[in-house]
Structure formats: C-alpha cells, structure tokens
Design a protein around this motif. Structure first.
Motif, PDB file in Angstrom:
ATOM      1  N   THR A   7       0.846  -1.190   0.000  1.00  0.00           N
ATOM      2  CA  THR A   7       0.000   0.000   0.000  1.00  0.00           C
ATOM      3  C   THR A   7       0.883   1.242   0.000  1.00  0.00           C
ATOM      4  O   THR A   7       1.940   1.267   0.632  1.00  0.00           O
ATOM      5  CB  THR A   7      -0.874   0.028   1.255  1.00  0.00           C
ATOM      6  N   TYR A  23      -2.902   4.373  -2.318  1.00  0.00           N
ATOM      7  CA  TYR A  23      -3.053   3.426  -3.433  1.00  0.00           C
ATOM      8  C   TYR A  23      -2.794   2.061  -2.873  1.00  0.00           C
ATOM      9  O   TYR A  23      -1.766   1.822  -2.243  1.00  0.00           O
ATOM     10  CB  TYR A  23      -2.023   3.705  -4.532  1.00  0.00           C
ATOM     11  N   PRO A  25      -3.020  -2.313  -3.772  1.00  0.00           N
ATOM     12  CA  PRO A  25      -3.166  -3.311  -4.848  1.00  0.00           C
ATOM     13  C   PRO A  25      -4.439  -4.143  -4.627  1.00  0.00           C
ATOM     14  O   PRO A  25      -4.844  -4.376  -3.482  1.00  0.00           O
ATOM     15  CB  PRO A  25      -1.918  -4.172  -4.695  1.00  0.00           C
ATOM     16  N   LEU A  26      -5.019  -4.600  -5.771  1.00  0.00           N
ATOM     17  CA  LEU A  26      -6.175  -5.522  -5.697  1.00  0.00           C
ATOM     18  C   LEU A  26      -5.703  -6.879  -6.178  1.00  0.00           C
ATOM     19  O   LEU A  26      -4.972  -6.981  -7.166  1.00  0.00           O
ATOM     20  CB  LEU A  26      -7.312  -5.037  -6.601  1.00  0.00           C
ATOM     21  N   HIS A  27      -6.076  -7.932  -5.439  1.00  0.00           N
ATOM     22  CA  HIS A  27      -5.606  -9.292  -5.811  1.00  0.00           C
ATOM     23  C   HIS A  27      -6.786 -10.166  -6.153  1.00  0.00           C
ATOM     24  O   HIS A  27      -7.869  -9.981  -5.598  1.00  0.00           O
ATOM     25  CB  HIS A  27      -4.849  -9.926  -4.610  1.00  0.00           C
ATOM     26  N   ASP A  28      -6.517 -11.107  -7.017  1.00  0.00           N
ATOM     27  CA  ASP A  28      -7.566 -12.114  -7.277  1.00  0.00           C
ATOM     28  C   ASP A  28      -7.401 -13.252  -6.284  1.00  0.00           C
ATOM     29  O   ASP A  28      -6.546 -13.181  -5.388  1.00  0.00           O
ATOM     30  CB  ASP A  28      -7.530 -12.611  -8.729  1.00  0.00           C
ATOM     31  N   ASN A  31      -4.086 -14.605  -5.623  1.00  0.00           N
ATOM     32  CA  ASN A  31      -3.181 -13.589  -5.095  1.00  0.00           C
ATOM     33  C   ASN A  31      -2.339 -12.909  -6.159  1.00  0.00           C
ATOM     34  O   ASN A  31      -1.205 -12.506  -5.937  1.00  0.00           O
ATOM     35  CB  ASN A  31      -2.279 -14.208  -4.004  1.00  0.00           C
ATOM     36  N   ALA A  33      -1.834  -9.690  -8.621  1.00  0.00           N
ATOM     37  CA  ALA A  33      -2.288  -8.296  -8.670  1.00  0.00           C
ATOM     38  C   ALA A  33      -3.051  -8.077  -9.946  1.00  0.00           C
ATOM     39  O   ALA A  33      -2.535  -8.348 -11.027  1.00  0.00           O
ATOM     40  CB  ALA A  33      -1.089  -7.372  -8.614  1.00  0.00           C
ATOM     41  N   LEU A  37      -6.432   0.116  -6.164  1.00  0.00           N
ATOM     42  CA  LEU A  37      -7.543   0.879  -5.580  1.00  0.00           C
ATOM     43  C   LEU A  37      -7.002   2.216  -5.092  1.00  0.00           C
ATOM     44  O   LEU A  37      -5.996   2.262  -4.397  1.00  0.00           O
ATOM     45  CB  LEU A  37      -8.144   0.113  -4.394  1.00  0.00           C
TER      46      LEU A  37
END
Ligand SMILES: Nc1ncnc2c1ncn2[C@@H]1O[C@H](COP(=O)(O)OP(=O)(O)O)[C@@H](O)[C@H]1O
Ligand SMILES: [Mg+2]
Length: 362
Positions: A7, A23, A25-28, A31, A33, A37
């Motif tokens: 972050t 800012y 990170p968004l992970h699936d 995991n 990236a 966000l």
C-alpha cells in the motif's frame, strides 16, 4: 522507492489539487495483482483545520500569559510590597525608630498592618513606662546613696563619743550598783545601748558593715527568724503562712543580716495589722533570671502612694515616737543591696503590702 504489491500512502497531486491519498493493490483469489484501488481526500480541508487549531492554541497561550502576568503584578502589589514595608518597619523598630505603616487594603495585609501598628503603640508605651521607672529608680538610688553618705558620716562621728559614754557608764555601774545612783546609771547605759543600735542601723543602711557570707538555704533563714518572732506580743493575732519552694539551691548569704531583713519586714507587717491578719512569706527560684525571689506580704493598712517612695529613707516613720526609728527598711535596703539583690514594694491602702526581694543565685 515503494515496494511492489504494497500500500502507498502520501500526498498526491491529482488533476488540479493536492489530495491525501492511498493506493492499494487488488488481488484475485490466486493472489495475483489485478488492479489498483485509489482513495483520496482533498488536502485543503485538513490544512484549514490544522491552521484553526494552531490559531486557537496561540490565543489560549497568549491569554494565559497575560493572566499570569496580571496575577503576578497583583501578588507583588498586595503581598510582596506590603510584606517588604513590614520588614523595613520592623528593622526600624529594632533601631528604636517607632514607625507605623499604612496599608489601606481590606485583606489580611490590611489587618496585619493594623495589628503591627497596635504592636508599635504597645512597645512605645512599655518603653516609656520602663524609662520612667528606671529614671525614678536612679533618682531614688542616688538620693538614698547621698543620704547614706550623710548618715554614715554622722554615725561615725557619734560612734566614738558613744563608745566612751558606754565604757565609762558601764564601769560606773559596776561600782555604784545597789547605791542611790545605780538606777540612774543603768538608764544611761540602756539609752547609750539604744543609741549604738541606731548607729549600727545607719551603718547597715549605708553599707558600711561587712558581710560575712556563707552558702546557706534562704528557707532556713526565714524559718529560724520567724521562730523567734512568733512569740512576740504583736504577732498574737497574725496568722503566718509559708509557701517556700523546695528547689532553691544554697546561695551566698550573710545569714545574721538576712535574718534581720526577714525580722524587719515581719515586724513591720505585724505593726500594719493591729487588728490581726495574714503574713505570707513565699520563696521561689527563678532560674531564667538566675535569682531567688522572696515575697513578704501582709493584709495590713497598706502604704499611701505619697509615702511609698520614702519608706526606705532612714528615719522615715509613721509610727509614734519611741515605737519606730524609721531604720528597719533603710537597713533592709542596705543589706539586700550588699547582697547584689533588689527590693521592690507594692501596696494598696486598706488592702496590704508586698515586699519582693530578689537575690542572685550564686
Ligand atoms: N508592711 C507595711 N505595711 C504598711 N506600712 C509599712 C509596712 N512596712 C513599712 N511601712 C511603713 O514604712 C515606715 C518605715 O518603716 P521602717 O523603716 O521599718 O521604720 P519603722 O518600722 O521604725 O517605722 C513605717 O513607719 C510604715 O509607715
Ligand atoms: Mg520597722
């Protein structure tokens, strides 16, 4: 600078203004990236709050400082300054300068200044009284001293012819006892002896007789001289009360002379109570002043204000001729004086008299 996948928090310039931004990170689910966000709030709002807070803080500090300064000024004016004036005035008093102070305030300081002024008045009054008393005492001592010189001169002059009269009349008496002249000569001898007693009294007063001092107990001296007196006729209706302290150390005394002091005072007391009364003798040890105090008081007729200053003069008497010689108190004064003591009289007409003698502790 910033690690990947972490972050990021900081100010950021977005489009046309500064933002406090983050800012992340968004992970699936595996995991990885997949995006970012962004959150941002306009910074301007916070800068204003910050500025306002700083402003209020400044105001509070300024007001507090002003209040503190005003408070100190008030304390200095209402406490420190008056206290300083009190200290200065006290110093002046030490140097004999009786200065008063005026503090107008209605608080404790005002009250303190009133009390201080009252104290100054009291000291001044006592000082004046003391001065007056000392002056009187000096005048009295000087008068008694000059009277003493005069009296002792006369006494010495009389002593020699008197010795002649006594010697020759005694010799004549031995020869003429039993004859017509015997009685007359006995009268001459008796009267000459009376004269010698008077001369001795004068010399006692004028401090011309030597003291034979020894370490003695004043209480014993008092008891022994009263023992002899109690049998006398004028003590018939007199009640004698003794209040003798038992912690009095031996002091240096001429016991014979001191007995005659007690004698003179007791006889005077009895004379002052023709209808009966109480003679009280009290002793105590005043260690603070390093002295022994003897008080002889009676419930007799008292001494008038006018006579109070004269009773110690030699030949001053209010008694009828033949009864009093007026030498008792003069001798007492002389004897006490030679013991380095003092004698003081308090009296009230109709109530009684108290003689206070002080003798130094050896
Ligand atoms: N205890 C006393 N009470 C009242 N008057 C006294 C007392 N002692 C002395 N005086 C007065 O002091 C005078 C002088 O006393 P003093 O010297 O002993 O001489 P005297 O007893 O011979 O008169 C007395 O005549 C009397 O008036
Ligand atoms: Mg007398």
């Amino acid at each position: 600078m910033y690690e990947k996948g972490k972050t990021w928090l900081d100010k950021a310039f977005v489009v046309n203004d500064w933002y406090l931004s983050a800012y992340g990170p968004l992970h699936d689910i595996e995991n990885r990236a997949i995006g970012i966000l962004y959150v941002g709030i306009l910074e301007k709002k916070y800068t204003r709050i910050l500025r306002n807070t700083a402003f209020y803080y400044f105001i509070i500090i300024a007001v507090t400082t002003v209040v503190a300064i005003l408070l100190s000024i008030y304390i200095v004016n209402s406490v420190t300054r008056p206290a300083q004036r009190l200290i200065l005035a006290s110093r002046e008093i030490i140097h004999g300068n009786y200065k008063k102070i005026t503090i107008e305030s209605q608080d404790e300081m005002g009250y303190l200044s009133k009390v201080f002024n009252n104290m100054v008045d009291a000291i001044l009054e006592r000082d004046n009284q003391l001065k007056e008393r000392t002056e009187k005492q000096i005048v009295k001592s000087a008068r008694l001293a000059s009277l003493g010189r005069l009296a002792s001169g006369i006494a010495h002059e009389i002593n020699n012819p008197l010795t002649g009269i006594l010697t020759y009349s005694s010799l004549l008496l031995e020869d003429l006892k039993g004859t017509d002249y015997g009685e007359d000569i006995q009268i001459i001898v008796n009267e000459a002896l009376r004269c010698r007693k008077i001369v001795k009294g004068i010399l006692d007063f004028a401090r011309e007789t030597k003291l034979e001092k020894e370490m003695a107990q004043i209480n014993d001296v008092i008891r022994s001289s009263l023992g002899m007196l109690e049998k006398l006729a004028n003590f018939q209706n007199v009640q004698i009360t003794l209040d003798l302290a038992d912690d009095i150390p031996l002091i240096s005394l001429d016991t014979t002379q001191m007995k005659s002091v007690v004698n003179h005072l007791a006889v005077n007391a009895a004379d002052a109570m023709p209808g009966g009364g109480t003679l009280k003798i009290m002793t105590r040890c005043d260690r603070e002043k390093n002295r022994v105090v003897v008080e002889v008081s009676d419930t007799g007729v008292g001494i008038s204000e006018e006579n109070l200053g004269r009773v110690m003069d030699p030949f001053f008497t209010t008694k009828e001729i033949g009864k009093g010689t007026g030498l008792g108190l003069a001798m007492t004064y002389g004897i006490v004086n030679r013991h380095n003591g003092t004698i003081d009289i308090r009296s009230k007409v109709g109530e009684g008299t108290t003689f206070t003698i002080t003798l130094p502790l050896s």
